[in-house]
Design a protein around this motif. Structure first.
Motif, PDB file in Angstrom:
ATOM      1  N   ALA A  49       0.829  -1.207   0.000  1.00 13.85           N
ATOM      2  CA  ALA A  49       0.000   0.000   0.000  1.00 13.85           C
ATOM      3  C   ALA A  49       0.862   1.255   0.000  1.00 13.85           C
ATOM      4  CB  ALA A  49      -0.927  -0.011   1.219  1.00 13.85           C
ATOM      5  N   LEU A  50       1.972   1.224   0.747  1.00 14.42           N
ATOM      6  CA  LEU A  50       2.874   2.372   0.791  1.00 14.42           C
ATOM      7  C   LEU A  50       3.535   2.590  -0.568  1.00 14.42           C
ATOM      8  CD1 LEU A  50       4.251   4.582   2.452  1.00 14.42           C
ATOM      9  CD2 LEU A  50       5.969   2.891   3.142  1.00 14.42           C
ATOM     10  N   THR A  51       3.892   1.507  -1.258  1.00 14.85           N
ATOM     11  CA  THR A  51       4.504   1.619  -2.578  1.00 14.85           C
ATOM     12  C   THR A  51       3.525   2.228  -3.577  1.00 14.85           C
ATOM     13  OG1 THR A  51       5.827  -0.356  -2.101  1.00 14.85           O
ATOM     14  CG2 THR A  51       5.709   0.344  -4.388  1.00 14.85           C
ATOM     15  N   ARG A  52       2.285   1.780  -3.533  1.00  6.12           N
ATOM     16  CA  ARG A  52       1.258   2.365  -4.408  1.00  6.12           C
ATOM     17  C   ARG A  52       1.093   3.863  -4.113  1.00  6.12           C
ATOM     18  NH1 ARG A  52      -3.034  -2.482  -3.199  1.00  6.12           N
ATOM     19  NH2 ARG A  52      -2.272  -3.996  -4.757  1.00  6.12           N
ATOM     20  N   GLU A  53       1.113   4.197  -2.846  1.00  6.15           N
ATOM     21  CA  GLU A  53       0.984   5.602  -2.441  1.00  6.15           C
ATOM     22  C   GLU A  53       2.139   6.433  -2.992  1.00  6.15           C
ATOM     23  OE1 GLU A  53       1.528   7.906   1.728  1.00  6.15           O
ATOM     24  OE2 GLU A  53       0.054   6.269   1.762  1.00  6.15           O
ATOM     25  N   CYS A  54       3.339   5.859  -3.013  1.00  9.54           N
ATOM     26  CA  CYS A  54       4.515   6.577  -3.520  1.00  9.54           C
ATOM     27  C   CYS A  54       4.391   6.888  -5.005  1.00  9.54           C
ATOM     28  CB  CYS A  54       5.781   5.762  -3.267  1.00  9.54           C
ATOM     29  SG  CYS A  54       6.315   5.743  -1.549  1.00  9.54           S
ATOM     30  N   VAL A  55       3.786   5.980  -5.760  1.00  9.12           N
ATOM     31  CA  VAL A  55       3.564   6.238  -7.186  1.00  9.12           C
ATOM     32  C   VAL A  55       2.683   7.471  -7.360  1.00  9.12           C
ATOM     33  CG1 VAL A  55       2.477   5.355  -9.287  1.00  9.12           C
ATOM     34  CG2 VAL A  55       3.910   3.849  -7.904  1.00  9.12           C
ATOM     35  N   GLN A  56       1.586   7.504  -6.642  1.00  9.72           N
ATOM     36  CA  GLN A  56       0.666   8.640  -6.757  1.00  9.72           C
ATOM     37  C   GLN A  56       1.294   9.929  -6.255  1.00  9.72           C
ATOM     38  OE1 GLN A  56      -2.141   8.385  -8.476  1.00  9.72           O
ATOM     39  NE2 GLN A  56      -1.479   6.239  -8.787  1.00  9.72           N
ATOM     40  N   PHE A  57       2.105   9.816  -5.203  1.00 10.95           N
ATOM     41  CA  PHE A  57       2.746  11.020  -4.677  1.00 10.95           C
ATOM     42  C   PHE A  57       3.747  11.580  -5.686  1.00 10.95           C
ATOM     43  CE2 PHE A  57       6.120  13.191  -2.301  1.00 10.95           C
ATOM     44  CZ  PHE A  57       5.358  14.146  -1.638  1.00 10.95           C
ATOM     45  N   GLU A  90       7.200   9.670   5.585  1.00  9.53           N
ATOM     46  CA  GLU A  90       7.785  11.005   5.476  1.00  9.53           C
ATOM     47  C   GLU A  90       9.158  10.973   4.803  1.00  9.53           C
ATOM     48  OE1 GLU A  90       6.248  13.854   5.939  1.00  9.53           O
ATOM     49  OE2 GLU A  90       4.531  12.527   6.282  1.00  9.53           O
ATOM     50  N   SER A  91       9.975   9.965   5.124  1.00  2.73           N
ATOM     51  CA  SER A  91      11.289   9.850   4.480  1.00  2.73           C
ATOM     52  C   SER A  91      11.135   9.613   2.988  1.00  2.73           C
ATOM     53  CB  SER A  91      12.089   8.704   5.105  1.00  2.73           C
ATOM     54  OG  SER A  91      12.393   8.976   6.451  1.00  2.73           O
ATOM     55  N   LEU A  92      10.173   8.789   2.615  1.00  2.14           N
ATOM     56  CA  LEU A  92       9.960   8.497   1.198  1.00  2.14           C
ATOM     57  C   LEU A  92       9.467   9.735   0.450  1.00  2.14           C
ATOM     58  CD1 LEU A  92       8.352   4.961   1.456  1.00  2.14           C
ATOM     59  CD2 LEU A  92      10.489   5.531   0.286  1.00  2.14           C
ATOM     60  N   ARG A  93       8.575  10.503   1.059  1.00  4.29           N
ATOM     61  CA  ARG A  93       8.070  11.698   0.379  1.00  4.29           C
ATOM     62  C   ARG A  93       9.184  12.719   0.167  1.00  4.29           C
ATOM     63  NH1 ARG A  93       1.834  13.201   1.909  1.00  4.29           N
ATOM     64  NH2 ARG A  93       0.956  11.189   1.242  1.00  4.29           N
ATOM     65  N   ASP A  94       9.993  12.914   1.178  1.00  5.69           N
ATOM     66  CA  ASP A  94      11.116  13.840   1.036  1.00  5.69           C
ATOM     67  C   ASP A  94      12.089  13.331  -0.038  1.00  5.69           C
ATOM     68  OD1 ASP A  94      12.798  16.132   2.013  1.00  5.69           O
ATOM     69  OD2 ASP A  94      14.169  14.468   2.472  1.00  5.69           O
ATOM     70  N   PHE A  95      12.325  12.025  -0.039  1.00  7.43           N
ATOM     71  CA  PHE A  95      13.244  11.426  -1.023  1.00  7.43           C
ATOM     72  C   PHE A  95      12.712  11.600  -2.439  1.00  7.43           C
ATOM     73  CE2 PHE A  95      14.640   7.641  -3.429  1.00  7.43           C
ATOM     74  CZ  PHE A  95      16.026   7.815  -3.343  1.00  7.43           C
TER      75      PHE A  95
END
Length: 446
Positions: free
Chosen positions: A8-16, A76-81
């Motif tokens: 779910a987090l990986t899918r969220e990262c695509v959209q972000f 949060e780390s992934l969004r900043d990255f």
């Protein structure tokens, strides 16, 4: 291994990434665990455990491309990255050939990751005690060499088991998964004869399933291979028929597969440039990619772009049938994309089924059997090669004496035009299914 929360987090990262201005994105989430027990002379010498989790993010933005990796996987780390990665990509030079594959080429069958039947649920039941027991049981040190006048002076073994899980998703609707386990054992032994001369050799085995994993004969095989070197000396320099045993024959096949890689073709760093559709080898050489061999390690339904693999000829009766071209290289070369690499290549037996090393020696009559390659190099642009070898001189199809300290030299185009025969004795535990091979007119120097 990969949890639904991580998916779910990986899918969220695509959209972000898309919301932050990326035009397209591909994310690969991988997790792996490996436990290893090393033994020395029949006793536990070293224990290690390695657990890894990482996310690779390919960003396509404003006609530019960049690939980034992170192992800190909180939101949060992934969004900043991702924000920083997109900013970095926008500073790079444009490259209009960097695009995602056509969705029509995507793999849609890899849903659970278990479709290839190479993930063994028995892995979860292996504990530290079981690992130690398997590592020690595979040792033959306490029994000695079993050869009169020869001492087993050293035995280094390694037992390991591992699991690997990959989840791949992109912004065009790709979503696929691959999971596998592996049980491995390898051993190297050193023998000493009555004159104090030392001889070393190795053997290994592996399986994705615990029930099929049997390392019990590895040490004895390694001892036999080492003992076969006793009394070795160079043969007279000259042109010989050469038989290469299955355990090392990949050394002669891997350069062919590398030369068919799209990047090598595009860079001109390949001796098979402009060979597509041409007969450049002996009609006895056929290589097929068989990525869907269920239950066998290395089999896979998709490549690193998520493109669906499929059984396909690579070289057919000496004719080159396929380059390995990913989406980017296809654009650079102006050719149709295929898959990035051969997933499970198999060299087909020829001229008749069932041949093994002994049968090839009998066909050749006399020559040199290569049982190991010792260093050397290959020029991928020209195909010239030079490898150190050890093995056996044979006559009338039977081994005469061991040889070492020799070089085999030549060119891969010439070598494979002189293919005499290919066996069917490949090792199923290997990633490439390469059998014993026999060649004519091969130059050896000692």
């Amino acid at each position: 291994m990969i949890s639904q929360t991580e998916i779910a987090l990986t899918r969220e990262c695509v959209q972000f990434a898309l919301s932050e201005g990326a035009d397209a994105v591909r994310i690969t989430l991988t997790k792996s665990t490996e436990d290893l027990i090393a033994t020395l002379d029949g006793e536990v010498d070293r224990v290690s455990r390695c657990a890894d989790r990482s996310m690779s993010i390919a960003i396509f933005a404003d006609g530019r491309f960049g690939s980034f990796s992170i192992n800190k996987l909180d939101r949060e780390s992934l969004r900043d990255f991702i924000r920083r990665s997109i900013g970095t990509v926008r500073m790079l030079a444009p490259d209009d050939k960097r695009v995602l594959p056509s969705p029509a080429r995507y793999c849609r069958e890899a849903v659970s990751g278990r479709e290839m039947e190479i993930y063994d649920e028995a892995y979860a039941g292996i504990d530290a005690g079981a690992r130690k027991e398997k590592a020690l049981a595979a040792s033959a040190f306490s029994k000695g060499s079993g050869i009169e006048g020869v001492r087993l002076i050293s035995e280094e073994g390694e037992y390991s088991d591992s699991e690997y899980d990959v989840y791949l998703i992109d912004s065009q609707g790709l979503e696929c998964r691959h999971s596998e386990t592996s049980f491995d054992y390898g051993v190297e032994v050193t023998l000493q004869d009555e004159q104090g001369n030392k001889y070393s050799d190795y053997w290994w085995t592996a399986s994705p399933r615990l029930a099929d994993f049997d390392p019990s004969g590895c040490a004895r095989t390694a001892i036999g291979r080492a003992a076969a070197q006793i009394g070795a000396r160079p043969a007279e320099s000259g042109s010989y028929k050469m038989v290469v045993s299955a355990n090392v024959a990949s050394r002669l096949v891997t350069p062919l597969l590398s030369a068919l890689n799209g990047y090598s073709i595009q860079q001109g760093n390949s001796f098979l440039v402009d060979s597509l559709g041409k007969s450049v080898f002996s009609e006895g050489l056929s290589i097929v990619d068989e990525p869907w061999r269920k239950g066998e390690a290395g089999s896979k339904l998709f490549d690193s772009e998520g493109v669906r693999t499929s059984p396909a000829p690579v070289i057919s009766e000496g004719c080159v049938k396929q380059y390995f071209i990913n989406t980017y290289m296809a654009g650079k070369l102006g050719k149709e994309p295929t898959v990035e690499d051969a997933i499970r290549p198999r060299v087909c037996g020829w001229p008749r089924p069932g041949l093994d090393t002994q049968a090839l020696m009998e066909i050749c009559g006399e020559g040199i059997l290569v049982t190991d390659f010792n260093g050397g190099n290959c020029n991928m642009t020209t195909g010239d090669f030079s490898y150190g070898i050890s093995g056996m001189l044979f006559k009338d199809g039977r081994s005469v004496r061991p040889v070492n300290g020799m070089l085999v030299t030549g060119n891969f185009l010439t070598l494979w035009k002189n293919l005499i025969a290919a066996g069917e004795d490949y090792r199923p535990c290997a990633t490439k299914l390469i059998p014993s091979l026999a060649f004519d007119k091969v130059d050896f120097s000692g």
